[in-house]
Design an enzyme around this catalytic site. Structure first.
Site, mmCIF file in Angstrom:
data_model
loop_
_atom_site.group_PDB
_atom_site.id
_atom_site.type_symbol
_atom_site.label_atom_id
_atom_site.label_comp_id
_atom_site.label_asym_id
_atom_site.label_seq_id
_atom_site.Cartn_x
_atom_site.Cartn_y
_atom_site.Cartn_z
ATOM 1 N N GLY A 12 0.813 -1.207 0.000
ATOM 2 C CA GLY A 12 0.000 0.000 0.000
ATOM 3 C C GLY A 12 0.847 1.258 0.000
ATOM 4 N NE ARG A 73 -1.606 -4.844 -1.693
ATOM 5 C CZ ARG A 73 -1.359 -4.271 -0.532
ATOM 6 N NH1 ARG A 73 -0.224 -4.521 0.095
ATOM 7 N NH2 ARG A 73 -2.239 -3.464 0.030
ATOM 8 C CG ASP A 104 3.866 -7.847 8.356
ATOM 9 O OD1 ASP A 104 4.956 -8.167 8.837
ATOM 10 O OD2 ASP A 104 2.897 -8.622 8.285
ATOM 11 C CB THR A 127 2.430 0.821 6.266
ATOM 12 O OG1 THR A 127 1.058 0.525 6.566
ATOM 13 C CG2 THR A 127 3.253 0.580 7.509
ATOM 14 C CG ASP A 129 -2.192 -0.105 7.958
ATOM 15 O OD1 ASP A 129 -3.127 0.697 7.792
ATOM 16 O OD2 ASP A 129 -1.937 -1.026 7.164
#
Length: 331
Positions: A12, A73, A104, A127, A129
């Site tokens: 991402g 991806r 990750d 990221t 996140d």
């Protein structure tokens, strides 16, 4: 001796990836290293799809969201044949060190690549996140908080106008960092985090307690619930129905989605990206490999790539703040 360095962005996208690329370009130029960028993440590595990166490519790059190298991806990278092809391509291109900006999944791929590639591999956490162990923050995280906060502020305006309850879902994958800080900074009334989620029944009970208590104190006013993605079974619609079934009828669900990944990076992300990019290049040519560079207490650090997927706890002070002014305010 001059080195050849390669960089790619994987998984991402996150605001500040371009700022990190810029820092890497400048740091390599300073050390007289040759630098190439692989396009479309690990796909470009397998297809030997690369571009040369020079100082000309850094103009106005620090403020741009997304990634000029693009990202994707890569299913082929999960297979032995893909890893071997990538390693062979790196050797053929004469790459001494590969810098991977990602999260990750990207680091798991880099760890597997190390079984076939003899050069250096250095990860840089990018990221929104913030779910990467070994660093206080990841590139893109601060901007995503601001984006979510600004969106929630706008939701609050219409919530106040109609005295409604809004459920706002933010990203974060399976971690509550983004949800927690977006909720705190936007003065949300309640937040649902995977780290503290017990069951739909217990969570509904807590939310109802907060709503009824707040309405006793302030009357019929707006109420904002921030929800981390992937935490509520069947998503926001199921949570909306559960509240409806409990007698709370004026509920509106809002999913912020991928808007949180975009936009101009805020200053903290630019600074973090610049620091980590420079630090990663400073390790090229040393014995340090298969590590991620991070920042702890404002100081650069390295941790093994294999440990970056370890559990990362929420900030205890922010959790205490959440309980004090949100989730247990009327408890």
């Amino acid at each position: 001796m001059s080195k050849r360095v390669a960089v790619l962005t994987s998984g991402g996208d996150a605001p500040g990836m371009n700022a990190c690329i810029r820092a890497i370009v400048i740091a390599c130029k300073k050390r007289n290293y040759d630098l190439i960028g692989y396009l479309h993440g690990y796909n470009g590595l397998i297809k030997q799809e690369s571009i040369s990166l020079s100082l000309d490519s850094t103009h106005n790059l620090i403020q741009q969201g997304g990634t000029v190298l693009h990202s994707a991806r890569c299913k082929a990278f999960t297979e032995e044949a893909g890893l071997k092809q990538a390693a062979a391509n790196l050797s053929e291109a004469g790459v001494d060190a590969l810098l991977v900006i990602g999260g990750d999944g990207s680091f798991r791929g880099a760890t597997h690549l190390a079984d076939h590639y003899l050069g250096q591999i250095i990860g840089i956490p990018g990221t929104i996140d913030n779910d990467i162990a070994g660093t206080d923050a990841t590139i893109g995280y601060y901007t995503a908080i601001d984006t979510a906060m600004n969106s929630i502020d706008k939701v609050r305006d219409t919530a106040d106008a109609f005295e409604r309850i809004f459920l706002v879902e933010v990203m974060g994958r399976h971690a509550g960092f983004l949800a927690l800080n977006a909720a705190l900074s936007s003065a949300a009334d309640y937040v649902i985090l995977p780290e503290f989620f017990e069951s739909p029944e217990s969570e509904i009970k807590k939310i109802l307690t907060q709503i009824h208590a707040q309405r006793r104190v302030r009357g019929s006013v707006s109420f904002i619930v921030v929800v981390a993605e992937n935490v509520w079974p069947q998503g926001l619609q199921a949570l909306t129905k559960a509240l409806n079934d409990s007698g709370i009828t004026d509920v509106r669900p809002v999913t912020l989605g991928h808007v949180q990944r975009g936009g101009t990076p805020v200053s903290n992300d630019r600074l973090l990206a610049t620091s980590l990019g420079e630090y990663a290049v400073s390790l090229v040519g040393t014995d340090t490999s298969n590590v991620m560079v991070g920042e702890v207490n404002r100081e650069p650090t390295t941790v093994p790539l294999t440990t970056t997927s370890d559990s990362k706890p929420l900030n205890s002070a922010q959790v205490a703040l959440m309980k004090s002014i949100m989730n247990e305010r009327y408890g």
